[in-house]
Design an enzyme around this catalytic site. Structure first.
Site, PDB file in Angstrom:
ATOM      1  N   SER A   1       0.929  -1.023   0.199  1.00 30.62           N
ATOM      2  CA  SER A   1       0.088  -0.118   0.063  1.00 30.62           C
ATOM      3  C   SER A   1       0.822   1.233  -0.141  1.00 30.62           C
ATOM      4  O   SER A   1       2.070   1.281   0.366  1.00 30.62           O
ATOM      5  CB  SER A   1      -0.940   0.051   1.237  1.00 30.62           C
TER       6      SER A   1
ATOM      7  N   TYR B   1      -1.818  -0.281  10.611  1.00 31.24           N
ATOM      8  CA  TYR B   1      -2.007  -1.001   9.305  1.00 31.24           C
ATOM      9  C   TYR B   1      -0.736  -0.335   8.340  1.00 31.24           C
ATOM     10  O   TYR B   1      -0.498  -1.183   7.671  1.00 31.24           O
ATOM     11  CB  TYR B   1      -3.405  -0.087   8.626  1.00 31.24           C
TER      12      TYR B   1
END
Length: 262
Positions: free
Chosen positions: A141, A154
């Site tokens: 990501s 995260y």
């Protein structure tokens, strides 16, 4: 890369980017192994792929966020080889870490995003090296390139994915195996249903089709990291070069004050 008569294992294949990659690989001649929790959704996708492309499809319905997931997946494959491994499964939690309401969800996220990804890679990479052919693509990501207040854990898991992929890319040079991290930004999937819609509020979203196209670019580029979208690639480079304090101020103003713990 020629996918004819290869076998590709895709985690998180029940929807979004994973389902898109599975369809695209089958269209290019690969048999596919679909892994996720939802048996019904996997069965529907498997039927679609068989009907559209006539490929062999194996469904493995299991929770990859629980201990022993990698072993269960490998056992379900039997004697099938894996030529392409796509570690796509993952989820995020938004909100300040101190406000996390369910620590079991935090543990599950780290297990899925980090532990299972590394486990599956370690299980199937040796066979690829022995055959001198194969590919591992770990879906990371943009959040993996900077600390992200409001998405702290995260973002840290995705930093792990980026670092692991870079190191394994170096370890496998000259073996005929390609290893890379594919780093999307905000994508139009169900991710924010889990992470919290506020964590993606106001951001322009990429389509699944755009990310799938970048997936194939990742395999052709033979680079350890590929970022989806040219502007996002520039942003990732700037994030790596900028002082951490400046990055924290910029990212913090974008995330921290508008997300709530889920």
């Amino acid at each position: 890369m020629d996918f004819t008569d290869t076998t590709a294992l895709i985690t998180g294949a029940s929807g979004g980017i994973g389902a898109g990659i599975a369809r695209a690989l089958a269209a290019r001649g690969a048999d596919v192994v679909l892994v996720a929790r939802s048996a019904d959704r996997l069965d529907a996708l498997a039927a679609e792929i068989r009907r559209a492309h006539g490929r062999d499809v194996l469904v493995v319905a299991t929770d990859l966020s629980t201990p022993g997931a990698g072993e269960r997946v490998q056992a379900a494959l039997g004697d099938r080889r894996v030529d392409v491994l796509v570690n796509n499964a993952g989820f995020g939690l938004s909100g300040r870490l101190a406000d996390t309401p369910d620590l079991t969800r935090l543990t599950a996220m780290v297990t899925l995003n980090c532990t299972t990804l590394a486990d599956l890679t370690a299980r199937f990479l040796p066979g690829m090296i022995e055959r001198r052919r194969g590919a591992v693509v770990n879906v990371a990501s943009m959040a993996g390139y900077f600390p992200a207040p409001g998405l702290a854990a995260y973002a840290a898991t995705k930093a792990f994915v980026v670092s692991l992929s870079q190191a394994v890319w170096a370890e496998t040079r000259g073996t005929g195996v390609r290893v890379a991290a594919l780093s999307p930004t905000v994508t139009d999937t169900g991710f924010f249903d889990v992470a919290g819609e506020a964590s993606g509020a106001g951001m322009r979203r990429r389509s699944v089709e755009q990310v799938v196209a970048t997936f194939f670019t990742t395999l052709d580029a033979d680079r350890p990291v590929v970022v989806d979208g040219r502007l996002n690639e520039v942003g990732a480079r700037l994030a790596r070069l900028a002082p951490r304090g400046a990055v924290l101020r910029a990212v913090g103003s974008r995330f921290a004050d508008r997300v709530s713990a889920r």
